[in-house]
Write an enzyme that holds these catalytic residues in place. Sequence first.
Site, mmCIF file in Angstrom:
data_model
loop_
_atom_site.group_PDB
_atom_site.id
_atom_site.type_symbol
_atom_site.label_atom_id
_atom_site.label_comp_id
_atom_site.label_asym_id
_atom_site.label_seq_id
_atom_site.Cartn_x
_atom_site.Cartn_y
_atom_site.Cartn_z
ATOM 1 N N SER A 155 0.842 -1.218 0.038
ATOM 2 C CA SER A 155 0.130 0.148 -0.076
ATOM 3 C C SER A 155 0.868 1.163 0.120
ATOM 4 C CB SER A 155 -0.632 0.010 1.321
ATOM 5 O OG SER A 155 -1.478 1.160 1.512
ATOM 6 N N TYR A 159 -1.693 -0.384 10.733
ATOM 7 C CA TYR A 159 -2.015 -0.836 9.492
ATOM 8 C C TYR A 159 -0.767 -0.292 8.670
ATOM 9 C CZ TYR A 159 -3.668 -1.124 4.755
ATOM 10 O OH TYR A 159 -4.017 -1.538 3.446
HETATM 11 P P1 NDP Z 1 -11.270 -6.311 0.392
HETATM 12 O O1 NDP Z 1 -11.770 -5.994 1.787
HETATM 13 O O2 NDP Z 1 -12.293 -6.086 -0.681
HETATM 14 O O3 NDP Z 1 -10.426 -7.541 0.141
HETATM 15 C C1 NDP Z 1 -9.732 -8.059 1.123
HETATM 16 C C2 NDP Z 1 -9.541 -9.676 0.665
HETATM 17 O O4 NDP Z 1 -8.762 -10.168 1.857
HETATM 18 C C3 NDP Z 1 -10.965 -10.427 0.809
HETATM 19 O O5 NDP Z 1 -10.939 -11.272 -0.531
HETATM 20 C C4 NDP Z 1 -10.777 -11.068 2.312
HETATM 21 O O6 NDP Z 1 -11.550 -12.432 1.775
HETATM 22 C C5 NDP Z 1 -9.191 -11.457 2.076
HETATM 23 N N1 NDP Z 1 -9.182 -11.775 3.716
HETATM 24 C C6 NDP Z 1 -9.112 -10.961 4.565
HETATM 25 N N2 NDP Z 1 -8.590 -11.763 5.746
HETATM 26 C C7 NDP Z 1 -8.139 -12.956 5.338
HETATM 27 C C8 NDP Z 1 -7.617 -14.207 5.657
HETATM 28 N N3 NDP Z 1 -7.428 -14.053 7.085
HETATM 29 N N4 NDP Z 1 -7.738 -15.092 5.065
HETATM 30 C C9 NDP Z 1 -7.848 -15.513 3.849
HETATM 31 N N5 NDP Z 1 -8.266 -14.069 3.090
HETATM 32 C C10 NDP Z 1 -8.499 -13.062 3.919
HETATM 33 O O7 NDP Z 1 -10.074 -5.359 0.060
HETATM 34 P P2 NDP Z 1 -8.785 -4.671 -1.027
HETATM 35 O O8 NDP Z 1 -9.329 -5.611 -2.270
HETATM 36 O O9 NDP Z 1 -8.818 -3.323 -1.069
HETATM 37 O O10 NDP Z 1 -7.421 -5.508 -0.123
HETATM 38 C C11 NDP Z 1 -6.744 -6.188 -0.684
HETATM 39 C C12 NDP Z 1 -5.185 -5.818 -0.415
HETATM 40 O O11 NDP Z 1 -5.105 -4.577 -1.113
HETATM 41 C C13 NDP Z 1 -5.040 -5.928 0.993
HETATM 42 O O12 NDP Z 1 -3.840 -6.179 1.229
HETATM 43 C C14 NDP Z 1 -5.176 -4.368 1.240
HETATM 44 O O13 NDP Z 1 -4.205 -3.791 2.359
HETATM 45 C C15 NDP Z 1 -4.393 -3.771 -0.031
HETATM 46 N N6 NDP Z 1 -4.576 -2.341 -0.385
HETATM 47 C C16 NDP Z 1 -6.143 -1.729 -0.485
HETATM 48 C C17 NDP Z 1 -6.318 -0.558 -0.583
HETATM 49 C C18 NDP Z 1 -7.540 0.158 -0.733
HETATM 50 O O14 NDP Z 1 -7.698 1.363 -0.608
HETATM 51 N N7 NDP Z 1 -8.683 -0.834 -0.968
HETATM 52 C C19 NDP Z 1 -5.305 0.480 -0.645
HETATM 53 C C20 NDP Z 1 -3.841 -0.370 -0.545
HETATM 54 C C21 NDP Z 1 -3.903 -1.254 -0.340
HETATM 55 P P3 NDP Z 1 -12.745 -13.037 2.832
HETATM 56 O O15 NDP Z 1 -13.010 -12.052 3.753
HETATM 57 O O16 NDP Z 1 -13.559 -13.881 1.897
HETATM 58 O O17 NDP Z 1 -11.682 -14.111 3.739
#
Ligand code: NDP
Length: 241
Positions: free
Chosen positions: A133, A146
Amino acid sequence: MTKRLIIITGASSGIGEATARLFSSLGYPLLLLARRLERLEALDLPNALCRKVDITDRTALLQAVAEGEAKFGPVDAIINNAGLMLLGDMTQQDPNEWDRMLDVNVKGLLNGVHAVVKGMVERRRGTIVNVSSTSGRKTYPGHVAYVGTKHAVHALSENLREEVAPHNVRVIVIAPGACDTELQTITTNDTVKAGFKEWKEEIGGVILAASEVAEAIRFAYEQPQKVCIREIVLASTNQPV
Ligand code: NDP
């Protein structure tokens, strides 16, 4: 099947889902992992094995990777994307929230690395994409824990890259700014959530789409194996911080 297996963690929503759709449209076989299996299956992508895995569960992750490789052959890339963001002031934040972020964003990501790196080194081929990020490059108010997890992703990725470079394995960091996904919805602190909404309006409501981050991942991955794009930092042009 000529294209090699790609594993995506957190493929049930946001950036992971968009990346799964993009790579699938390009004909890659996929192993899709997340806790919400129904969301993975609802994507209904061809040549995609979906498994319910919490990435903090190392045994379950290793088992799913073994199954994916048995079906599609050796993994060529893992996109360690699963993560969560729980924001709040340190004076108020429940320490359990730091624990969850450290467990998933750092230890879970390391589990993903662990599941594939030995095989990649042995085959002298492979790519590890770690989704960090802009919070891995700089700091923001209310982001202490975070930011700590994402700085850790940057640091461990660079050190890993140094370690595996002599074995022809690539490590790529993708560092997006604010992106329109479910990520912001899980913060439990309502003031912080309202602050994000206000900030988004201030910058004109334009933040990255998940598909735009997916495209950056594709671009980095589809370079020849001899080219390692070490890091891509991307954010909406309007994002000043
Ligand atoms: P979402 O919340 O849409 O997606 C997060 C994903 O992570 C989901 O598919 C969730 O699936 C999965 N997840 C969370 N915890 C677990 C776990 N314990 N085991 C397996 N899967 C898990 O957010 P984003 O798409 O935005 O996030 C994706 C990445 O991008 C993250 O690492 C985030 O930090 C990063 N990011 C996002 C930004 C933003 O503004 N959106 C900016 C910068 C970075 P499920 O709940 O089904 O397990």
